[in-house]
Design a protein around this motif. Sequence first.
Motif, PDB file in Angstrom:
ATOM      1  N   SER A   1     -36.513  -6.197 -21.660  1.00 34.82           N
ATOM      2  CA  SER A   1     -37.529  -5.203 -22.015  1.00 34.82           C
ATOM      3  C   SER A   1     -38.128  -4.531 -20.787  1.00 34.82           C
ATOM      4  CB  SER A   1     -38.635  -5.857 -22.847  1.00 34.82           C
ATOM      5  OG  SER A   1     -39.433  -6.702 -22.048  1.00 34.82           O
ATOM      6  N   LEU A   2     -38.050  -5.207 -19.636  1.00 32.19           N
ATOM      7  CA  LEU A   2     -38.588  -4.658 -18.384  1.00 32.19           C
ATOM      8  C   LEU A   2     -37.488  -4.114 -17.477  1.00 32.19           C
ATOM      9  CD1 LEU A   2     -41.260  -7.410 -17.555  1.00 32.19           C
ATOM     10  CD2 LEU A   2     -41.640  -5.152 -18.572  1.00 32.19           C
ATOM     11  N   ASN A   3     -36.281  -3.944 -18.045  1.00 26.42           N
ATOM     12  CA  ASN A   3     -35.150  -3.342 -17.325  1.00 26.42           C
ATOM     13  C   ASN A   3     -34.761  -4.115 -16.065  1.00 26.42           C
ATOM     14  OD1 ASN A   3     -34.918  -1.079 -19.154  1.00 26.42           O
ATOM     15  ND2 ASN A   3     -36.759  -0.237 -18.190  1.00 26.42           N
ATOM     16  N   ILE A   4     -34.721  -5.435 -16.189  1.00 29.65           N
ATOM     17  CA  ILE A   4     -34.264  -6.293 -15.098  1.00 29.65           C
ATOM     18  C   ILE A   4     -32.829  -6.695 -15.410  1.00 29.65           C
ATOM     19  CG2 ILE A   4     -34.650  -8.462 -13.867  1.00 29.65           C
ATOM     20  CD1 ILE A   4     -37.591  -8.256 -14.689  1.00 29.65           C
ATOM     21  N   ASP A   5     -31.908  -6.456 -14.470  1.00 30.88           N
ATOM     22  CA  ASP A   5     -30.492  -6.689 -14.757  1.00 30.88           C
ATOM     23  C   ASP A   5     -30.131  -8.175 -14.681  1.00 30.88           C
ATOM     24  OD1 ASP A   5     -30.207  -7.317 -12.003  1.00 30.88           O
ATOM     25  OD2 ASP A   5     -29.553  -5.291 -11.510  1.00 30.88           O
ATOM     26  N   ALA A   6     -28.953  -8.496 -15.199  1.00 28.97           N
ATOM     27  CA  ALA A   6     -28.504  -9.892 -15.303  1.00 28.97           C
ATOM     28  C   ALA A   6     -28.421 -10.613 -13.956  1.00 28.97           C
ATOM     29  CB  ALA A   6     -27.169  -9.949 -16.035  1.00 28.97           C
ATOM     30  N   PRO A   7     -27.878 -10.002 -12.893  1.00 29.80           N
ATOM     31  CA  PRO A   7     -27.848 -10.697 -11.597  1.00 29.80           C
ATOM     32  C   PRO A   7     -29.247 -11.047 -11.088  1.00 29.80           C
ATOM     33  CG  PRO A   7     -26.300  -8.872 -11.581  1.00 29.80           C
ATOM     34  CD  PRO A   7     -27.111  -8.738 -12.829  1.00 29.80           C
ATOM     35  N   SER A   8     -30.217 -10.180 -11.347  1.00 27.32           N
ATOM     36  CA  SER A   8     -31.588 -10.466 -10.929  1.00 27.32           C
ATOM     37  C   SER A   8     -32.170 -11.605 -11.754  1.00 27.32           C
ATOM     38  CB  SER A   8     -32.457  -9.213 -11.058  1.00 27.32           C
ATOM     39  OG  SER A   8     -32.015  -8.194 -10.191  1.00 27.32           O
ATOM     40  N   VAL A   9     -31.825 -11.650 -13.042  1.00 23.48           N
ATOM     41  CA  VAL A   9     -32.271 -12.750 -13.882  1.00 23.48           C
ATOM     42  C   VAL A   9     -31.758 -14.078 -13.330  1.00 23.48           C
ATOM     43  CG1 VAL A   9     -32.045 -13.835 -16.162  1.00 23.48           C
ATOM     44  CG2 VAL A   9     -32.507 -11.382 -15.983  1.00 23.48           C
ATOM     45  N   GLN A  10     -30.461 -14.118 -12.983  1.00 21.12           N
ATOM     46  CA  GLN A  10     -29.896 -15.344 -12.426  1.00 21.12           C
ATOM     47  C   GLN A  10     -30.560 -15.716 -11.107  1.00 21.12           C
ATOM     48  OE1 GLN A  10     -27.946 -17.693 -13.738  1.00 21.12           O
ATOM     49  NE2 GLN A  10     -28.372 -18.783 -11.830  1.00 21.12           N
ATOM     50  N   LYS A  11     -30.861 -14.719 -10.295  1.00 22.73           N
ATOM     51  CA  LYS A  11     -31.579 -14.978  -9.045  1.00 22.73           C
ATOM     52  C   LYS A  11     -32.934 -15.612  -9.340  1.00 22.73           C
ATOM     53  CE  LYS A  11     -33.493 -12.651  -4.955  1.00 22.73           C
ATOM     54  NZ  LYS A  11     -33.736 -11.331  -4.294  1.00 22.73           N
ATOM     55  N   GLY A  12     -33.611 -15.119 -10.378  1.00 22.03           N
ATOM     56  CA  GLY A  12     -34.888 -15.695 -10.774  1.00 22.03           C
ATOM     57  C   GLY A  12     -34.753 -17.136 -11.219  1.00 22.03           C
ATOM     58  N   PHE A  13     -33.686 -17.433 -11.977  1.00 23.05           N
ATOM     59  CA  PHE A  13     -33.441 -18.814 -12.392  1.00 23.05           C
ATOM     60  C   PHE A  13     -33.248 -19.726 -11.178  1.00 23.05           C
ATOM     61  CE2 PHE A  13     -31.429 -17.395 -16.688  1.00 23.05           C
ATOM     62  CZ  PHE A  13     -32.695 -17.213 -17.214  1.00 23.05           C
ATOM     63  N   GLU A  14     -32.513 -19.240 -10.200  1.00 23.96           N
ATOM     64  CA  GLU A  14     -32.180 -20.066  -9.036  1.00 23.96           C
ATOM     65  C   GLU A  14     -33.399 -20.401  -8.180  1.00 23.96           C
ATOM     66  OE1 GLU A  14     -29.235 -17.729  -7.110  1.00 23.96           O
ATOM     67  OE2 GLU A  14     -27.639 -18.225  -8.559  1.00 23.96           O
ATOM     68  N   GLN A  15     -34.369 -19.487  -8.133  1.00 24.41           N
ATOM     69  CA  GLN A  15     -35.547 -19.711  -7.290  1.00 24.41           C
ATOM     70  C   GLN A  15     -36.706 -20.321  -8.074  1.00 24.41           C
ATOM     71  OE1 GLN A  15     -36.143 -15.671  -5.980  1.00 24.41           O
ATOM     72  NE2 GLN A  15     -37.596 -15.188  -7.610  1.00 24.41           N
ATOM     73  N   LEU A  16     -36.397 -20.841  -9.264  1.00 27.69           N
ATOM     74  CA  LEU A  16     -37.418 -21.341 -10.174  1.00 27.69           C
ATOM     75  C   LEU A  16     -38.135 -22.566  -9.634  1.00 27.69           C
ATOM     76  CD1 LEU A  16     -38.706 -21.223 -13.004  1.00 27.69           C
ATOM     77  CD2 LEU A  16     -36.769 -22.555 -13.840  1.00 27.69           C
ATOM     78  N   SER A  17     -39.453 -22.545  -9.769  1.00 26.03           N
ATOM     79  CA  SER A  17     -40.295 -23.703  -9.455  1.00 26.03           C
ATOM     80  C   SER A  17     -41.281 -23.872 -10.597  1.00 26.03           C
ATOM     81  CB  SER A  17     -41.045 -23.492  -8.139  1.00 26.03           C
ATOM     82  OG  SER A  17     -41.922 -24.568  -7.887  1.00 26.03           O
ATOM     83  N   VAL A  18     -41.179 -25.004 -11.325  1.00 21.55           N
ATOM     84  CA  VAL A  18     -42.012 -25.176 -12.508  1.00 21.55           C
ATOM     85  C   VAL A  18     -43.190 -26.086 -12.217  1.00 21.55           C
ATOM     86  CG1 VAL A  18     -40.101 -24.794 -14.092  1.00 21.55           C
ATOM     87  CG2 VAL A  18     -40.651 -27.119 -13.377  1.00 21.55           C
ATOM     88  N   THR A  19     -44.227 -25.937 -13.045  1.00 24.29           N
ATOM     89  CA  THR A  19     -45.424 -26.764 -12.945  1.00 24.29           C
ATOM     90  C   THR A  19     -45.054 -28.232 -13.120  1.00 24.29           C
ATOM     91  OG1 THR A  19     -46.706 -24.939 -13.865  1.00 24.29           O
ATOM     92  CG2 THR A  19     -47.733 -27.107 -13.866  1.00 24.29           C
ATOM     93  N   GLY A  20     -45.676 -29.111 -12.328  1.00 30.59           N
ATOM     94  CA  GLY A  20     -45.279 -30.507 -12.234  1.00 30.59           C
ATOM     95  C   GLY A  20     -45.433 -31.328 -13.506  1.00 30.59           C
ATOM     96  N   MET A  21     -44.760 -32.482 -13.501  1.00 30.37           N
ATOM     97  CA  MET A  21     -44.807 -33.489 -14.569  1.00 30.37           C
ATOM     98  C   MET A  21     -44.236 -32.982 -15.881  1.00 30.37           C
ATOM     99  SD  MET A  21     -48.256 -35.765 -13.889  1.00 30.37           S
ATOM    100  CE  MET A  21     -49.458 -34.505 -14.264  1.00 30.37           C
ATOM    101  N   ARG A  22     -43.271 -32.052 -15.809  1.00 32.48           N
ATOM    102  CA  ARG A  22     -42.554 -31.592 -16.992  1.00 32.48           C
ATOM    103  C   ARG A  22     -41.072 -31.731 -16.699  1.00 32.48           C
ATOM    104  NH1 ARG A  22     -47.242 -28.740 -16.471  1.00 32.48           N
ATOM    105  NH2 ARG A  22     -48.391 -28.251 -18.374  1.00 32.48           N
ATOM    106  N   LEU A  23     -40.475 -32.834 -17.146  1.00 30.31           N
ATOM    107  CA  LEU A  23     -39.086 -33.160 -16.829  1.00 30.31           C
ATOM    108  C   LEU A  23     -38.820 -32.981 -15.336  1.00 30.31           C
ATOM    109  CD1 LEU A  23     -37.045 -31.751 -19.863  1.00 30.31           C
ATOM    110  CD2 LEU A  23     -37.558 -34.126 -19.336  1.00 30.31           C
TER     111      LEU A  23
END
Length: 454
Positions: free
Chosen positions: A296-318
């Motif tokens: 919906s924000l016109n972000i392409d698939a390679p950028s999405v994958q880049k976002g997945f790779e640099q992911l840092s999630v809030t602690g104590m969740r798996l």
Amino acid sequence: MSVNIGIIKKAAVHYRGSTDHLNDLNVFTDSRQQTEQGLFVPIVGERFDGHEFIAKAIEAGAVASLWMKDRQLPEEVPADFPIFYVDDTLGALQTMAKLVLKERQPKIVAVTGSNGKTTTKDIIESVVSTKYKTHKTKGNFNNHIGMPLTILDSPDDCEVMILEMGMNHFGEISLLSRIAEPDIAVITNIGESHIEFLGSREGIAKAKMEIVDGLKTDGLLIIDGDEPLLRSFNLDDFHTVTCGYGDDNGLRIGNVKAHIKGYSFTINGEDMTYHIPLLGRHNVKNASYALAVAQSLNIDAPSVQKGFEQLSVTGMRLETVKGRMGTMLINDSYNASPTSMMAAIETVKNLPDYNRKVVVLGDMHELGPDEENLHRQVAQTIEAPITDLITIGTKAQWIADEASKHSPSYSVHSYTEKAQALPFIESLLSNKTVILIKASRAAQLESLVEQLEA
């Protein structure tokens, strides 16, 4: 990252003292919080009144304060200390947040759900930040006080704001949605969290759907398309994207494969394969919500994958933690419901390369009068290749009792206190052992993780 004087004046009925020397102010509600150029907002709660702590707030760095006009101003407040009088301090805080959004006009992505909303918020932010300047909810600032503070803490150049919306009663999500007026609203799932207050899963679904109350007329609603309770609502009034595994979803997840460090999957049978560095098959669906937002924000698939790779999630969740003797610890002790507990157990079952798979489960809270049955349901998920079930607490005892009824292929051990369970857990440590630790926040099982860490 602060609020200008013009916005503060608009939220006030009138004010005293000179404001000429004041620039933008940092808003805070906790008088113990050290700050610079602070605007103190004294909140009135059931057990406290922030107005009583104005002196401490000044010591902490407040240079001005909101003040309910029906409250007497203490004599110790300096005569030249600027006071902005308001009808209601909480209402003024929320009004300032709305004025900031109107002034800065970022795109608003609102996220709610029984489980996974914090992780989904983190995934969305990581993906969207590949193209836009973002700001997101930190910690548990997801209620009628915390969300306005999150908004007021946003940088002036924020382009997309990702706001988590929590609740435990009807009407709370509606209020948050009307403050934020989201462009995109995401409902991750419908579980059992807060069923004590909402009566049923149908009630929970109704409360979560309040997120559309402030959704812009041209806004986008993204939902768990595999959840019949969400499908039962009239969605024709909204542009809706459904995400899930069913063939009738707009974003259809397929080719899911588990890896030691996460999952790979495709969407709608396309050639692009995505990878997320998160445990838990349910996080694949959380990632699909981020994909819907990205499209919906016109972000392409390679950028999405880049976002997945640099992911840092809030602690104590798996959260994976290296334990003693090379043990893999999975810290999922931030909170728990039957749905999220069973999903976490499935995660452990699907992990390759571990001979011993241990689940340490604690009490779940806010499940209402059916809490015993809901605890016992968790035992249905526990089966080979799980090798050991360890429960801690009086409510978790029901899980152990139910598991023991069915001649399990795994060992069952039940304890009242964490300290009692620790010696047996320590006897299982090895580089071929994975241990899941999961319970409601009140159980504080993260202390076990700390004791088992390398």
